[in-house]
Design a protein around this motif. Sequence first.
Motif, PDB file in Angstrom:
ATOM      1  N   ALA A 168      19.893  -0.131  73.954  1.00 35.17           N
ATOM      2  CA  ALA A 168      19.509   0.932  74.681  1.00 35.17           C
ATOM      3  C   ALA A 168      19.981   2.355  74.566  1.00 35.17           C
ATOM      4  O   ALA A 168      19.387   3.282  74.451  1.00 35.17           O
ATOM      5  CB  ALA A 168      19.895   0.428  76.252  1.00 35.17           C
ATOM      6  N   ILE A 169      21.485   2.372  74.464  1.00 37.29           N
ATOM      7  CA  ILE A 169      22.012   3.596  74.292  1.00 37.29           C
ATOM      8  C   ILE A 169      21.597   4.326  72.918  1.00 37.29           C
ATOM      9  O   ILE A 169      21.231   5.662  72.869  1.00 37.29           O
ATOM     10  CB  ILE A 169      23.486   3.469  74.131  1.00 37.29           C
TER      11      ILE A 169
ATOM     12  N   ASN B   7      16.363   7.152  86.607  1.00 37.51           N
ATOM     13  CA  ASN B   7      16.372   5.734  87.407  1.00 37.51           C
ATOM     14  C   ASN B   7      15.288   5.285  86.991  1.00 37.51           C
ATOM     15  O   ASN B   7      14.983   4.023  86.952  1.00 37.51           O
ATOM     16  CB  ASN B   7      16.618   6.290  88.997  1.00 37.51           C
ATOM     17  N   ILE B   8      14.039   5.836  86.906  1.00 35.63           N
ATOM     18  CA  ILE B   8      12.735   5.255  86.585  1.00 35.63           C
ATOM     19  C   ILE B   8      12.865   4.576  85.052  1.00 35.63           C
ATOM     20  O   ILE B   8      12.650   3.546  84.843  1.00 35.63           O
ATOM     21  CB  ILE B   8      11.584   6.121  86.624  1.00 35.63           C
TER      22      ILE B   8
ATOM     23  N   LEU C 272      22.905   6.523  80.871  1.00 40.10           N
ATOM     24  CA  LEU C 272      22.721   5.286  80.372  1.00 40.10           C
ATOM     25  C   LEU C 272      24.183   4.830  80.039  1.00 40.10           C
ATOM     26  O   LEU C 272      24.521   3.386  80.560  1.00 40.10           O
ATOM     27  CB  LEU C 272      21.895   4.944  79.216  1.00 40.10           C
ATOM     28  N   ILE C 273      25.065   5.338  79.558  1.00 37.57           N
ATOM     29  CA  ILE C 273      26.500   5.155  79.065  1.00 37.57           C
ATOM     30  C   ILE C 273      27.218   4.920  80.485  1.00 37.57           C
ATOM     31  O   ILE C 273      27.854   4.029  80.727  1.00 37.57           O
ATOM     32  CB  ILE C 273      27.142   6.092  78.170  1.00 37.57           C
TER      33      ILE C 273
ATOM     34  N   ALA D 213      17.256  -0.830  81.080  1.00 37.90           N
ATOM     35  CA  ALA D 213      18.417  -1.638  81.342  1.00 37.90           C
ATOM     36  C   ALA D 213      18.283  -3.328  80.956  1.00 37.90           C
ATOM     37  O   ALA D 213      18.885  -4.102  80.824  1.00 37.90           O
ATOM     38  CB  ALA D 213      18.648  -1.608  82.831  1.00 37.90           C
ATOM     39  N   LYS D 214      16.732  -3.349  80.646  1.00 43.58           N
ATOM     40  CA  LYS D 214      16.434  -4.752  80.073  1.00 43.58           C
ATOM     41  C   LYS D 214      17.118  -4.931  78.615  1.00 43.58           C
ATOM     42  O   LYS D 214      16.891  -6.200  78.091  1.00 43.58           O
ATOM     43  CB  LYS D 214      14.950  -5.029  80.180  1.00 43.58           C
ATOM     44  N   LEU D 215      17.258  -4.059  77.967  1.00 46.18           N
ATOM     45  CA  LEU D 215      17.596  -4.223  76.569  1.00 46.18           C
ATOM     46  C   LEU D 215      19.189  -4.125  76.560  1.00 46.18           C
ATOM     47  O   LEU D 215      19.777  -3.835  77.567  1.00 46.18           O
ATOM     48  CB  LEU D 215      17.443  -2.539  75.720  1.00 46.18           C
ATOM     49  N   LYS D 216      19.647  -4.940  75.322  1.00 43.17           N
ATOM     50  CA  LYS D 216      21.284  -4.861  75.294  1.00 43.17           C
ATOM     51  C   LYS D 216      21.712  -3.615  75.128  1.00 43.17           C
ATOM     52  O   LYS D 216      21.212  -2.627  74.808  1.00 43.17           O
ATOM     53  CB  LYS D 216      21.628  -5.644  73.778  1.00 43.17           C
TER      54      LYS D 216
END
Length: 172
Positions: free
Chosen positions: A134-135, A120-121, A168-169, A127-130
């Motif tokens: 990010a993945i 979560n941190i 993240l997925i 989450a700011k990345l595309k």
Amino acid sequence: IMNKRSYYFDNAKFILMGFVVFGHLLNSFINDNELIYALYKTIYTFHMPAFILVSGFFAKGYYKKGYLAKIAKKLILPYIIFQVIYTVFYYFLYRKDTFQLDLFDPNWALWFLISLFCWNIMLLGFAKLKPILAITLSIVIALLVGYVDWVSNYLSLSRTFVFFPMFLIGYH
């Protein structure tokens, strides 16, 4: 205002929890039977990645005020309480000479609580990345972390980084 429950995810979480319990039960019998060992390995191949994927799906609201305090209360407080309980339990069970509480080395299944908090941190930045970036970045980090000696069970960092792509997925 009450949120509408998702029976699909309620059932998915229930089934996955069943696999967790069943997998831990099978652990006692894996040396006795090759079929049981194969079933154990099959369950452990997917049950935690699936559980983490579902957890990522529900990681919404990380940007809201008070979110970190809320998840700290829901995850870190139970982690500390159960870490103390396990330490006391193992002290008496194994009749150890010294009582040593280590909050940075999770006992048994408590790794999930500390990792979930860390995911979560980490979401705050990722989450700011595309999504594709990010993945991809999280997968590269997960692969590279295996080459870093100090990343181990300490704060469950090895599992945190390795399973983060699934979280993240699920989030995306």
